[in-house]
Scaffold this motif. Structure first.
Motif, PDB file in Angstrom:
ATOM      1  N   LYS A 125       1.584   3.215  -9.129  1.00 22.01           N
ATOM      2  CA  LYS A 125       2.719   3.099  -8.205  1.00 22.01           C
ATOM      3  C   LYS A 125       3.558   4.373  -8.193  1.00 22.01           C
ATOM      4  CE  LYS A 125       4.351  -1.647  -8.036  1.00 22.01           C
ATOM      5  NZ  LYS A 125       5.297  -2.489  -8.749  1.00 22.01           N
ATOM      6  N   LYS A 126       4.054   4.688  -7.026  1.00 19.71           N
ATOM      7  CA  LYS A 126       4.946   5.840  -6.861  1.00 19.71           C
ATOM      8  C   LYS A 126       6.172   5.673  -7.765  1.00 19.71           C
ATOM      9  CE  LYS A 126       4.515   7.706  -2.597  1.00 19.71           C
ATOM     10  NZ  LYS A 126       4.688   7.749  -1.143  1.00 19.71           N
ATOM     11  N   LEU A 145      -1.497   6.978  -6.437  1.00 17.67           N
ATOM     12  CA  LEU A 145      -2.868   7.358  -6.780  1.00 17.67           C
ATOM     13  C   LEU A 145      -3.740   6.113  -6.831  1.00 17.67           C
ATOM     14  CD1 LEU A 145      -4.814   9.624  -7.855  1.00 17.67           C
ATOM     15  CD2 LEU A 145      -4.166   8.858 -10.136  1.00 17.67           C
ATOM     16  N   ASP A 146      -4.868   6.185  -6.158  1.00 18.41           N
ATOM     17  CA  ASP A 146      -5.779   5.048  -6.108  1.00 18.41           C
ATOM     18  C   ASP A 146      -7.176   5.555  -6.503  1.00 18.41           C
ATOM     19  OD1 ASP A 146      -7.122   2.767  -5.514  1.00 18.41           O
ATOM     20  OD2 ASP A 146      -6.554   2.675  -3.387  1.00 18.41           O
ATOM     21  N   SER A 195     -11.471   2.236 -12.214  1.00 21.95           N
ATOM     22  CA  SER A 195     -10.577   2.013 -11.082  1.00 21.95           C
ATOM     23  C   SER A 195      -9.166   1.809 -11.601  1.00 21.95           C
ATOM     24  CB  SER A 195     -10.953   0.738 -10.320  1.00 21.95           C
ATOM     25  OG  SER A 195     -12.241   0.832  -9.771  1.00 21.95           O
ATOM     26  N   LEU A 196      -8.198   2.380 -10.894  1.00 20.93           N
ATOM     27  CA  LEU A 196      -6.798   2.057 -11.183  1.00 20.93           C
ATOM     28  C   LEU A 196      -5.929   2.486 -10.013  1.00 20.93           C
ATOM     29  CD1 LEU A 196      -5.253   4.938 -12.011  1.00 20.93           C
ATOM     30  CD2 LEU A 196      -6.240   4.455 -14.211  1.00 20.93           C
ATOM     31  N   ARG A 197      -4.774   1.842  -9.898  1.00 13.96           N
ATOM     32  CA  ARG A 197      -3.814   2.203  -8.858  1.00 13.96           C
ATOM     33  C   ARG A 197      -2.472   2.440  -9.524  1.00 13.96           C
ATOM     34  NH1 ARG A 197      -3.741  -2.197  -4.500  1.00 13.96           N
ATOM     35  NH2 ARG A 197      -4.053  -0.728  -2.835  1.00 13.96           N
ATOM     36  N   ARG A 202     -10.924   4.601  -7.232  1.00 15.95           N
ATOM     37  CA  ARG A 202     -11.785   3.467  -6.888  1.00 15.95           C
ATOM     38  C   ARG A 202     -13.212   3.652  -7.388  1.00 15.95           C
ATOM     39  NH1 ARG A 202     -10.270   3.136  -0.499  1.00 15.95           N
ATOM     40  NH2 ARG A 202      -7.998   2.884  -0.751  1.00 15.95           N
ATOM     41  N   ASP A 208      -7.760  11.055   1.069  1.00 20.92           N
ATOM     42  CA  ASP A 208      -8.965  11.100   0.241  1.00 20.92           C
ATOM     43  C   ASP A 208      -9.117  12.507  -0.362  1.00 20.92           C
ATOM     44  OD1 ASP A 208     -11.423  10.913  -0.913  1.00 20.92           O
ATOM     45  OD2 ASP A 208     -12.433  10.058   0.832  1.00 20.92           O
ATOM     46  N   TYR A 236      -2.349   1.208 -18.773  1.00 19.41           N
ATOM     47  CA  TYR A 236      -3.749   1.035 -18.381  1.00 19.41           C
ATOM     48  C   TYR A 236      -4.562   1.241 -19.649  1.00 19.41           C
ATOM     49  CZ  TYR A 236      -1.816   2.058 -13.790  1.00 19.41           C
ATOM     50  OH  TYR A 236      -1.065   2.032 -12.658  1.00 19.41           O
ATOM     51  N   ILE A 273       1.748   3.146  -3.242  1.00 18.05           N
ATOM     52  CA  ILE A 273       0.697   3.564  -4.187  1.00 18.05           C
ATOM     53  C   ILE A 273       0.530   5.084  -4.100  1.00 18.05           C
ATOM     54  CG2 ILE A 273      -1.769   3.409  -4.776  1.00 18.05           C
ATOM     55  CD1 ILE A 273      -0.208   0.852  -5.374  1.00 18.05           C
ATOM     56  N   MET A 320       0.822  -1.213   0.000  1.00 13.25           N
ATOM     57  CA  MET A 320       0.000   0.000   0.000  1.00 13.25           C
ATOM     58  C   MET A 320       0.856   1.264   0.000  1.00 13.25           C
ATOM     59  SD  MET A 320      -3.120  -0.392  -0.354  1.00 13.25           S
ATOM     60  CE  MET A 320      -4.229   0.882   0.251  1.00 13.25           C
TER      61      MET A 320
END
Ligand SMILES: Nc1ncnc2c1ncn2[C@@H]1O[C@H](COP(=O)(O)OP(=O)(O)OP(=O)(O)O)[C@@H](O)[C@H]1O
Ligand SMILES: [Mg+2]
Length: 253
Positions: A29-30, A6-7, A25-27, A9, A68, A224, A4, A1
């Protein structure tokens, strides 16, 4: 976690009853350099606009660095370091390349009255900023143009200057909607190569929309793919490009 950046949802956004984002939705990675693809109208620009606060999502959540940010105003999100390139003010054409970077920093933080009064501190700060600006220009291979007016730059150099200004403003993640649009393939490759250089040397997170996959793919870590307002596939470039859902989404228009 932890890693990450940007998440996104299950985000929804509609225009006149039609869902441009339909549970996206997508996550991210830094420190990654990712590519967002999908046929025309699949929701890429809407996703970028929703993530950066230009549109409020009707449902879903957007988490940036564990916080958030759903529904926050664009300038608040910008200050948190999540930036889309057109949010950066237009370059000042009559100023030099270096000056354009320096004002990007100042326009964000402003000069405190106290530091303005303390001249020695002010000079230290100016030197630090100039050094930072030169470091960024070097990464973007614009350092030899530091004293040119922005109006003299080529299209590709102007795109890189825009990125330099985003970096100078303290961006942690930059979303770019077709940063190489309108550039010939040679220049587009150059822009991507410099962007990768920047991403990897300072650990910034970049997400780029580009239609010319043959140009972008060699530079990205992750892809993506969107279709009808959803992310339908993600992963390593070759894996996504050969995914049957992705292939069909392009064929089906
Ligand atoms: N401001 C708007 N008002 C009405 N409809 C919109 C608006 N913005 C986007 N749409 C619609 O939402 C859908 C997704 O559009 P979006 O611009 O996000 O697609 P895109 O993937 O960026 O496409 P392209 O590759 O052509 O740039 C499309 O059907 C579009 O017509
Ligand atoms: Mg678009």
């Amino acid at each position: 976690m932890e890693n990450i950046m940007l998440d996104v949802r299950d985000v929804y956004k509609s225009f006149g009853g039609l869902y441009a984002l339909n549970g996206a939705s997508l996550r991210v990675k830094k420190g990654s350099l990712s590519l967002l693809i999908g046929p025309n109208g699949s929701g890429k620009t809407t996703l970028i606009n929703t993530v950066t606060g230009v549109y409020k999502p009707e449902a879903g959540k957007i988490i940036f660095e564990g916080r958030d940010i759903t529904g926050l105003k664009p300038h608040v999100i910008y200050k948190l370091g999540l930036v889309r390139t057109w949010q950066i003010p237009q370059p000042f054409y009559s100023m030099t390349v270096l000056e354009n970077l320096l004002v990007s920093e100042k326009s964000k933080k402003g000069d405190g009255l106290l530091s303005a009064l303390l001249r020695s501190r002010w000079i230290d700060r100016e030197m630090e900023l100039t050094q930072k600006a030169f470091d960024i220009l070097k990464l973007l291979k614009l350092d030899h143009l530091w004293d040119r007016r922005a109006s003299e730059l080529s299209g590709g150099q102007m795109k890189l200057l825009e990125t330099g200004r985003a970096l100078m403003s303290g961006a942690k993640m930059i979303l770019m909607d077709e940063p190489a649009a309108g550039l010939n393939p040679v220049l587009a490759h150059e822009v991507f190569s410099h962007l990768r250089n920047v991403c990897k040397s300072i650990g910034i997170t970049l997400m780029i929309v580009e239609h010319r996959l043959d140009i972008a793919i060699p530079y990205v870590d992750h892809v993506y793919a969107m279709h009808l307002g959803k992310v339908i596939a993600e992963g390593e470039p070759q894996e996504v490009l050969t995914n049957s859902l992705v292939v069909e989404s392009y064929l089906g228009g």
